[in-house]
Every structure is written in structure tokens, then in C-alpha cells.
Design a protein around this motif. Sequence first.
Motif, PDB file in Angstrom:
ATOM      1  N   VAL A 145     100.363  63.228  18.921  1.00  0.00           N
ATOM      2  CA  VAL A 145     101.324  62.617  19.854  1.00  0.00           C
ATOM      3  C   VAL A 145     102.721  63.141  19.537  1.00  0.00           C
ATOM      4  N   ASP A 146     103.376  63.726  20.535  1.00  0.00           N
ATOM      5  CA  ASP A 146     104.745  64.209  20.378  1.00  0.00           C
ATOM      6  C   ASP A 146     105.700  63.062  20.703  1.00  0.00           C
ATOM      7  N   TRP A 147     106.112  62.339  19.674  1.00  0.00           N
ATOM      8  CA  TRP A 147     106.973  61.179  19.883  1.00  0.00           C
ATOM      9  C   TRP A 147     108.390  61.585  20.277  1.00  0.00           C
ATOM     10  N   ASN A 148     108.727  62.850  20.148  1.00  0.00           N
ATOM     11  CA  ASN A 148     110.059  63.308  20.559  1.00  0.00           C
ATOM     12  C   ASN A 148     110.152  63.576  22.054  1.00  0.00           C
ATOM     13  N   ARG A 149     109.031  63.468  22.748  1.00  0.00           N
ATOM     14  CA  ARG A 149     109.042  63.771  24.185  1.00  0.00           C
ATOM     15  C   ARG A 149     109.787  62.708  24.980  1.00  0.00           C
ATOM     16  N   SER A 150     109.733  61.462  24.514  1.00  0.00           N
ATOM     17  CA  SER A 150     110.380  60.368  25.260  1.00  0.00           C
ATOM     18  C   SER A 150     110.865  59.301  24.297  1.00  0.00           C
ATOM     19  N   ASP A 151     112.153  59.036  24.309  1.00  0.00           N
ATOM     20  CA  ASP A 151     112.705  57.979  23.456  1.00  0.00           C
ATOM     21  C   ASP A 151     112.184  56.607  23.854  1.00  0.00           C
ATOM     22  N   VAL A 152     112.023  56.380  25.162  1.00  0.00           N
ATOM     23  CA  VAL A 152     111.603  55.057  25.610  1.00  0.00           C
ATOM     24  C   VAL A 152     110.152  54.778  25.200  1.00  0.00           C
ATOM     25  N   VAL A 153     109.306  55.800  25.211  1.00  0.00           N
ATOM     26  CA  VAL A 153     107.916  55.622  24.765  1.00  0.00           C
ATOM     27  C   VAL A 153     107.872  55.426  23.257  1.00  0.00           C
ATOM     28  N   LYS A 154     108.678  56.177  22.541  1.00  0.00           N
ATOM     29  CA  LYS A 154     108.724  56.019  21.083  1.00  0.00           C
ATOM     30  C   LYS A 154     109.219  54.624  20.710  1.00  0.00           C
ATOM     31  N   ASP A 155     110.231  54.132  21.402  1.00  0.00           N
ATOM     32  CA  ASP A 155     110.750  52.787  21.133  1.00  0.00           C
ATOM     33  C   ASP A 155     109.690  51.723  21.426  1.00  0.00           C
ATOM     34  N   TRP A 156     108.957  51.910  22.539  1.00  0.00           N
ATOM     35  CA  TRP A 156     107.864  50.983  22.869  1.00  0.00           C
ATOM     36  C   TRP A 156     106.818  50.962  21.749  1.00  0.00           C
ATOM     37  N   TYR A 157     106.426  52.139  21.280  1.00  0.00           N
ATOM     38  CA  TYR A 157     105.401  52.192  20.238  1.00  0.00           C
ATOM     39  C   TYR A 157     105.916  51.602  18.932  1.00  0.00           C
ATOM     40  N   ALA A 158     107.191  51.821  18.635  1.00  0.00           N
ATOM     41  CA  ALA A 158     107.770  51.238  17.419  1.00  0.00           C
ATOM     42  C   ALA A 158     107.720  49.710  17.477  1.00  0.00           C
ATOM     43  N   LYS A 159     107.969  49.131  18.658  1.00  0.00           N
ATOM     44  CA  LYS A 159     107.916  47.672  18.806  1.00  0.00           C
ATOM     45  C   LYS A 159     106.502  47.151  18.583  1.00  0.00           C
ATOM     46  N   ILE A 160     105.544  47.805  19.198  1.00  0.00           N
ATOM     47  CA  ILE A 160     104.173  47.298  19.108  1.00  0.00           C
ATOM     48  C   ILE A 160     103.564  47.611  17.739  1.00  0.00           C
ATOM     49  N   LYS A 161     103.982  48.723  17.163  1.00  0.00           N
ATOM     50  CA  LYS A 161     103.478  49.120  15.844  1.00  0.00           C
ATOM     51  C   LYS A 161     103.957  48.168  14.743  1.00  0.00           C
ATOM     52  N   SER A 162     105.086  47.524  14.963  1.00  0.00           N
ATOM     53  CA  SER A 162     105.655  46.638  13.946  1.00  0.00           C
ATOM     54  C   SER A 162     105.067  45.225  13.996  1.00  0.00           C
ATOM     55  N   ARG A 163     104.209  44.943  14.961  1.00  0.00           N
ATOM     56  CA  ARG A 163     103.615  43.617  15.061  1.00  0.00           C
ATOM     57  C   ARG A 163     102.593  43.399  13.932  1.00  0.00           C
ATOM     58  N   PRO A 164     102.484  42.176  13.418  1.00  0.00           N
ATOM     59  CA  PRO A 164     101.489  41.897  12.374  1.00  0.00           C
ATOM     60  C   PRO A 164     100.075  42.283  12.785  1.00  0.00           C
ATOM     61  N   ALA A 165      99.762  42.194  14.072  1.00  0.00           N
ATOM     62  CA  ALA A 165      98.423  42.538  14.546  1.00  0.00           C
ATOM     63  C   ALA A 165      98.058  43.987  14.275  1.00  0.00           C
ATOM     64  N   PHE A 166      99.070  44.832  14.068  1.00  0.00           N
ATOM     65  CA  PHE A 166      98.841  46.255  13.882  1.00  0.00           C
ATOM     66  C   PHE A 166      98.547  46.631  12.421  1.00  0.00           C
ATOM     67  N   ARG A 167      98.740  45.705  11.491  1.00  0.00           N
ATOM     68  CA  ARG A 167      98.703  46.063  10.072  1.00  0.00           C
ATOM     69  C   ARG A 167      97.386  46.674   9.625  1.00  0.00           C
ATOM     70  N   SER A 168      96.270  46.080  10.037  1.00  0.00           N
ATOM     71  CA  SER A 168      94.979  46.596   9.572  1.00  0.00           C
ATOM     72  C   SER A 168      94.692  47.979  10.147  1.00  0.00           C
ATOM     73  N   ILE A 169      95.182  48.233  11.358  1.00  0.00           N
ATOM     74  CA  ILE A 169      94.980  49.545  11.970  1.00  0.00           C
ATOM     75  C   ILE A 169      95.768  50.610  11.219  1.00  0.00           C
ATOM     76  N   LEU A 170      96.979  50.272  10.802  1.00  0.00           N
ATOM     77  CA  LEU A 170      97.790  51.238  10.058  1.00  0.00           C
ATOM     78  C   LEU A 170      97.249  51.484   8.655  1.00  0.00           C
ATOM     79  N   ALA A 171      96.354  50.613   8.194  1.00  0.00           N
ATOM     80  CA  ALA A 171      95.750  50.786   6.876  1.00  0.00           C
ATOM     81  C   ALA A 171      94.434  51.555   6.931  1.00  0.00           C
TER      82      ALA A 171
END
Length: 221
Positions: A178-204
Amino acid sequence: MAKLYHVPLSPFCRKVRLSLAEKKIECELIEERYWEENPDFHRRNPARKVPVLRIDGKTLPESTAICEYLEEKYPEPPLMPRGADGRYEVRRMVAWFDDKFHHEVTSKLLYERVNKKITGAGFPDSGNVKSGAKAIKYHLDYMAFLLEQRRWLAGDVMTLADFAAAAHLSALDYISDVDWNRSDVVKDWYAKIKSRPAFRSILADQVSGFPPPRHYSNLDF
């Protein structure tokens, strides 16, 4: 406790995992090698696909049907709007990612680069990889178009549509596709959802033979 038969990098399994975690439903994760001949698993789901959720004394296959079951049985916090128009848009976006995005991108990148090796199905098809790498640009641009008009993909609140998109993109991000530099608004969206507690096990998640890039679990990527 609920049990989820899953594969770590499956976006369909990840969508269910995110829904379970967001609703704070405790669940045991059981990795299922669905491509092998396992009569017990075939009885659980004759379609021979993951995810399969065992909950409330029921065995539930099919990721979107599972998520809608969870929404109806465990409505808080809600992942679907109340109105018909809002629910339609969420379902449209879930279908977009689980059908169109999956066919044009996920199956061409993740499945070629990872699934083929894990399942012993041969080597990546370079034509498919090139096709997926081209198609993801279109999809990221479409997400940017939506997110420039809305706070979240299907409207002003986070819904199952965001989890469906994040499930696919997180699996692809695990292999740096995923090229996160392609769109700031998409990167910001993913940063918001990635920071949710629900995401922790997936990031592990760790998949043998495929170490994630350093930015994968970094919330400030």
C-alpha cells in the motif's frame, strides 16, 4: 467463549475479528489450514472457507453474514446506521471491498505473494501482481474521493464499511503493498482506524516466513 476459525492474513477473517473486538466479545482464535483435508472443518463449513465463528451455540460461516449477526445480537457499539439509506451505503461499501477490491487487488497481490507459498500452490504470477499493483491505485483514489466528502467511508460515523476496507488494506500493508503517500486523506483515515483498540491483535499478527515491515504496527507511520 466464542471461537473463530481463521487465517491471520485473510481480510474476511480480519473484518470479523475487528467487529468482535470493537464489540468487546471475547473470542479464541483458532488458525485453520482450510486448504488441507480436514473433515472436522468441512463439517463446520461445507464451503471449506474461513472465517467460521462458533458463538451462542451456533456455527456461523461467511464473513458479512457473521458481522450482521453480531450487529443484530450485540448492537452496542453500533457498526451499522439506523436508517435504510445509511445501511444501504455501508452494505454497498462492504461489497465493494469484499468483491471488487478483493478480485482486482487482494487476490492479485496477497494471494499471489503469500497464499500460493503457504498453500503450496506454486509461484506468483507476475502478470497478476502487476495488475493488482495498478488496480490498487484506482481504489485508493476512489477512497480519497469519498473521504474528501465524508468523515468515514460510508458517512459521518465509523461503520462496518471502514472495517471491511481496513481488513483488506491491513493485510496488504503487511506485505508493503500500500502506497500511503498517494493520499493524505486515506492515510489519515487508516491512522485513525489503526489506532483503535480493536486493531491491536491484528497489528500483532506474525506469519511464518513473512515478517511484517517496521511501519506495519507503528501507529505514527
